[in-house]
Design a protein around this motif. Structure first.
Motif, PDB file in Angstrom:
ATOM      1  N   ASP A  14       0.809  -1.223   0.000  1.00  0.00           N
ATOM      2  CA  ASP A  14       0.000   0.000   0.000  1.00  0.00           C
ATOM      3  C   ASP A  14       0.841   1.271   0.000  1.00  0.00           C
ATOM      4  N   SER A  16       3.056   2.095   2.389  1.00  0.00           N
ATOM      5  CA  SER A  16       3.599   2.379   3.717  1.00  0.00           C
ATOM      6  C   SER A  16       4.965   1.710   3.860  1.00  0.00           C
ATOM      7  N   ALA A 123       5.716   6.842   1.103  1.00  0.00           N
ATOM      8  CA  ALA A 123       5.643   7.642   2.323  1.00  0.00           C
ATOM      9  C   ALA A 123       6.728   8.714   2.325  1.00  0.00           C
ATOM     10  N   HIS A 157       4.966  13.912   7.475  1.00  0.00           N
ATOM     11  CA  HIS A 157       5.460  13.313   8.707  1.00  0.00           C
ATOM     12  C   HIS A 157       6.867  13.830   8.981  1.00  0.00           C
ATOM     13  N   GLY A 212       1.555  11.187  13.237  1.00  0.00           N
ATOM     14  CA  GLY A 212       1.129  10.238  12.219  1.00  0.00           C
ATOM     15  C   GLY A 212       2.041   9.046  12.036  1.00  0.00           C
ATOM     16  N   GLU A 214       3.782   5.693  13.271  1.00  0.00           N
ATOM     17  CA  GLU A 214       3.561   4.654  14.270  1.00  0.00           C
ATOM     18  C   GLU A 214       4.904   4.209  14.847  1.00  0.00           C
ATOM     19  N   ARG A 246       6.780   2.961  11.598  1.00  0.00           N
ATOM     20  CA  ARG A 246       5.975   2.694  10.408  1.00  0.00           C
ATOM     21  C   ARG A 246       5.471   4.025   9.858  1.00  0.00           C
ATOM     22  N   PRO A 248       3.014   5.815   7.351  1.00  0.00           N
ATOM     23  CA  PRO A 248       1.806   5.473   6.616  1.00  0.00           C
ATOM     24  C   PRO A 248       1.873   5.953   5.169  1.00  0.00           C
TER      25      PRO A 248
END
Length: 278
Positions: A14, A16, A123, A157, A212, A214, A246, A248
């Motif tokens: 996806d 990420s 990302a 981020h 945002g 993780e 992580r 996103p």
């Protein structure tokens, strides 16, 4: 958390990405350079936020040699950022880099930030390496500039890593955690205290991330395969901080915001392009 539970770097379908970010004050490579290289390699980082990189005679050669020994590339910083340095793996696509010098207080060390905007998968993240002042008031002011700089990078981020030169609870830590999260408090793993390396009794080095991102794990990598207590003690006077994060994927239809300039900083050089060896 067991050492086997530290997530490995991976890019998901996806867009990420799980990455490893390492913060390390290497004291200008004045101690055991080979031990520094072994510790960094064992951490398998995608991003390395260095403090106290070589700044004087042939500093670029020293930085390039360390990058080569650790299978990384120099991204930004060094003497042109007054010591902070960024290195990255070839997973990173580099959008831009910038070295920032902070206002000089007469009689004190010049400070600065090494900054970049990079992509892992789809990302995007802004990254900043910093080393704050030994003076309490100046350190607090620099922490404010650091938080502003991270927000001004124009990425969705941010990851900031620093030798904060104070423990949590101080004004600089407090200013940074107004907008960023102290990764060790979110997902503690490994050791906590980072200084002095021979008998650590305080946590003055930290990795911070925007809300945002993780946080999967963060701490001193005392139990990773390939890292020995001897290397941690002799490499430099600080212990490293490793975070698994992580990032996103971008929201559907999201657009990139243009970067803004943080107040109170003197601009350094800007470089664009993909990660490369130099």
């Amino acid at each position: 958390m067991l050492r086997s539970m530290l997530p490995k770097s991976v890019t998901e379908p996806d867009g990420s990405a799980v990455i490893r970010a390492l913060s390390y004050n290497i004291r200008s490579l004045r101690d055991d350079e080979e031990a520094v290289a072994r510790v960094i390699r064992a951490c398998a980082p995608d991003l390395v936020f260095v403090q106290e990189a070589p700044r004087f005679f042939r500093w670029r050669k020293h930085a390039a040699r360390l990058a080569s020994k650790t299978d990384l590339v120099v991204l930004s910083g060094g003497a042109t950022a007054a010591g902070p340095l960024l290195m990255c793996s070839l997973r990173a696509f580099v959008e831009r880099t910038e070295d920032v010098l902070l206002p000089l207080t007469p009689g004190r060390h010049r400070r600065g930030f090494a900054t970049a905007v990079v992509r892992f998968g789809a990302a995007r993240v802004g990254v900043v390496s910093a080393h704050l002042s030994l003076d309490r008031a100046e350190r607090a002011a620099q922490a404010g500039l650091l938080a502003e700089r991270a927000a001004a990078l124009g990425a969705p981020h941010a990851i900031v890593a620093a030798d904060v030169n104070e423990a949590p609870g101080g004004p600089a830590f407090g200013r940074l955690t107004e907008t960023l999260r102290d990764c060790w408090t979110v997902a503690p793993w490994g050791g906590a205290d980072t200084f002095p390396a021979v008998a650590p009794d305080r946590r003055i080095d930290a990795v911070f991330a925007s809300p945002g991102v993780e946080v999967l794990a963060c701490g001193v990598p005392t139990a990773l395969p390939g890292i020995t207590p001897h290397d941690l003690r002799t490499a430099t006077d600080h212990l490293p901080v490793l975070a698994a994060l992580r990032l996103p994927p971008p929201a559907r239809g999201a657009t990139s915001a243009p970067p803004a300039r943080a107040a109170g900083a003197v601009e350094g050089r800007v470089e664009d392009g993909p990660a490369r060896r130099r």
